[in-house]
Write a protein that holds these residues in place. Structure first.
Motif, PDB file in Angstrom:
ATOM      1  N   LEU A 123       7.368  12.729 -19.020  1.00 42.98           N
ATOM      2  CA  LEU A 123       7.674  12.511 -19.809  1.00 42.98           C
ATOM      3  C   LEU A 123       6.683  12.440 -20.614  1.00 42.98           C
ATOM      4  O   LEU A 123       5.574  11.614 -20.210  1.00 42.98           O
ATOM      5  N   ILE A 124       6.172  13.682 -22.283  1.00 43.91           N
ATOM      6  CA  ILE A 124       4.861  13.951 -21.802  1.00 43.91           C
ATOM      7  C   ILE A 124       5.036  13.580 -23.456  1.00 43.91           C
ATOM      8  O   ILE A 124       5.917  13.708 -24.021  1.00 43.91           O
ATOM      9  N   PRO A 125       3.835  12.688 -24.099  1.00 45.67           N
ATOM     10  CA  PRO A 125       3.515  13.149 -25.767  1.00 45.67           C
ATOM     11  C   PRO A 125       4.100  14.258 -26.861  1.00 45.67           C
ATOM     12  O   PRO A 125       4.065  15.604 -26.194  1.00 45.67           O
ATOM     13  N   LEU A 126       4.867  13.945 -27.567  1.00 38.21           N
ATOM     14  CA  LEU A 126       5.169  14.940 -28.321  1.00 38.21           C
ATOM     15  C   LEU A 126       3.831  16.357 -28.670  1.00 38.21           C
ATOM     16  O   LEU A 126       3.785  17.584 -29.026  1.00 38.21           O
ATOM     17  N   ARG A 177      12.149  18.427 -26.574  1.00 37.03           N
ATOM     18  CA  ARG A 177      12.946  17.088 -26.672  1.00 37.03           C
ATOM     19  C   ARG A 177      13.258  16.023 -26.515  1.00 37.03           C
ATOM     20  O   ARG A 177      14.732  16.491 -26.227  1.00 37.03           O
ATOM     21  N   SER A 234      11.617   7.636 -28.976  1.00 34.33           N
ATOM     22  CA  SER A 234      11.916   8.796 -28.119  1.00 34.33           C
ATOM     23  C   SER A 234      11.490   9.861 -28.494  1.00 34.33           C
ATOM     24  O   SER A 234      11.433  11.327 -27.810  1.00 34.33           O
ATOM     25  N   ASP A 262       9.015  10.931 -30.273  1.00 37.38           N
ATOM     26  CA  ASP A 262       7.931  11.186 -29.972  1.00 37.38           C
ATOM     27  C   ASP A 262       7.713  11.810 -28.314  1.00 37.38           C
ATOM     28  O   ASP A 262       6.125  11.940 -28.588  1.00 37.38           O
ATOM     29  N   GLU A 263       8.482  12.110 -27.786  1.00 39.10           N
ATOM     30  CA  GLU A 263       8.128  11.991 -26.263  1.00 39.10           C
ATOM     31  C   GLU A 263       8.821  13.472 -25.968  1.00 39.10           C
ATOM     32  O   GLU A 263      10.296  13.688 -27.009  1.00 39.10           O
TER      33      GLU A 263
END
Length: 443
Positions: A79-82, A114, A125, A127-128
């Motif tokens: 899981l990485i930031p958008l 996403r 969630s 934004d991930e």
């Protein structure tokens, strides 16, 4: 393989390469990158688990199911930031990611998607982004298959081209051989081709042209030879008649007139001899060639003009190191002598005769004078028969405009060339260049 086929081969391979790039660019522009579609099919298992197993879970079950997938697959799911994902993707892929689509990165063997568009899974969630790494993506076999396919297409094109160009090349080689022989003076040679061959019309046109040229040259030779021979009889009669008149003449004025007429007859007789010499050169055969020393030939041409050149300063610079050659020493001596006679007509005082070997092995024979020289625009015309420069159209210099023409033909019989340029003294420099291939051995 012949040159024609090699050119076709290069052209076809270039065309196939350009076509491959154009097809790939067109498909990518209208339908997207085909390699991404292949990669998506290869990663379909992970994508299916994500869309059919994880996405169907409730709010509390979503993350546990994602962890279970991590346990059963070799792929790494992170899981990485958008914002991080957006910085690594191209502009067109960013829009797809924001819509919630799976975005394949073929080079890194991964995909992005996403987690949630509306933030309904768990807090934050929306934004991930799920980043799936180490996917079983390998497009190399597909690329090899496509390359093999285009190579097979190219070979299938080249095989008929090779067959077609091979037949044409053999025909063109035959025409080239005929043209070379015709250029060497074998005017009877003709191209032999079958009507079924594609170059048959061209060969027929060449044969017609050769026949026409042969007939014109033969007519010219016959006319020149016949006129020269026919003139000998009336010239001999006139000489005999003048001799009789001289014996009967008692008037001094008549004696002077007869002397002038005899000079005119001598000039006419000399012209006939020059014409006969020119016509015989066209029939010279290489089978009559003998081996002789080049230096001896140059010396003979100088010795034969001792009386004519006695009033001038004549320098000579050549040695026996010029070697030997096969040819007609009489013709080569005649060519050099004609150049010396020409120099004697126009020089002021100095005549230089030299011979040397150039760096590439050619033998060069040079005749220089310190006369008025020859204008640049006239240099390509002076070897034509009967061509005269304006300053030589008087009886002071004499000649008929045949000496240089005879010299050129005599040199060409030996495969050489003759040219003219400005001498260091400001006069004319005539250069006879005999190719290195005629040399036999050092004298």
């Amino acid at each position: 393989m012949n040159r024609l086929f090699l050119r076709f081969f290069a052209l076809v391979m270039l065309a196939v390469t350009v076509a491959t790039v154009a097809i790939y660019a067109a498909i990518t522009f209208f339908f997207g990158n085909p390699l991404e579609e292949v990669a998506q099919q290869q990663a379909s298992g992970q994508i299916f688990l994500l869309s059919q197993y994880v996405d169907q879970a409730g709010t509390d079950e979503w993350l546990p199911r994602l962890n279970k997938i991590r346990e059963i697959t070799h792929a790494r799911l992170e899981l990485i930031p958008l914002s991080t994902a957006l910085t690594t993707l191209a502009a067109d892929k960013k829009a797809r990611l924001m819509r919630g689509e799976v975005v394949i990165d073929v080079d890194s063997r991964s995909f992005y998607r996403r987690v949630d568009l509306k933030g309904e899974r768990y807090i934050g969630s929306a934004d991930e982004v799920i980043h799936a790494l180490d996917l079983p993506i390998d497009v190399a076999p597909v690329l090899k298959t496509e390359v093999l396919r285009y190579i097979i297409v190219a070979i299938c094109l080249l095989i008929p081209i090779a067959i077609w160009s091979s037949s044409h090349w053999r025909g063109l080689q035959a025409l080239e051989k005929v043209a070379d022989e015709f250029g060497e003076g074998h005017l009877q040679v003709r191209a032999q081709t079958r009507k079924s061959e594609s170059i048959y019309p061209l060969a027929q046109r060449m044969n017609q042209m050769a026949t026409r040229i042969e007939s014109l040259l033969e007519a010219q030779k016959n006319l020149l030879h016949s006129v020269s021979h026919e003139l000998r009889t009336p010239i001999a009669r006139l000489e005999f008649g003048l001799e009789l008149l001289r014996g009967a003449a008692q008037n001094p004025q008549l004696e002077a007139r007869l002397t002038s007429m005899e000079a005119d007859l001598a000039e006419l007789n000399s012209l006939v001899n020059e014409l006969l010499s020119l016509s015989k050169l066209d029939q010279q055969q290489s089978s009559h060639f003998t081996e002789f020393s080049i230096a001896s030939c140059v010396q003979s041409s100088l010795d034969g003009l001792v009386h004519m050149l006695s009033g001038f300063q004549v320098s000579q610079d050549f040695s026996d190191e010029l070697g030997r050659m096969r040819g007609d020493p009489r013709l080569l001596t005649r060519a050099i002598s004609n150049l010396l006679r020409n120099a004697a007509k126009y020089t002021s005082q100095q005549i230089d005769l030299s011979a040397r070997k150039s760096t590439n092995g050619d033998v060069e024979i040079l005749v220089d004078d310190d006369g008025p020289g020859i204008p640049v625009e006239e240099r390509e015309h002076i070897f034509a028969a009967f061509y005269r420069l304006d300053r030589s159209r008087d009886r002071a210099t004499g000649g008929f405009g045949l000496g240089l023409a005879i010299a050129q033909k005599a040199v060409q019989v030996h495969g050489g060339q003759i040219s003219v340029q400005e001498a260091p003294s400001g006069g004319a420099r005539f250069i006879i260049r005999l190719p290195a291939g005629i040399a036999l051995a050092s004298a």
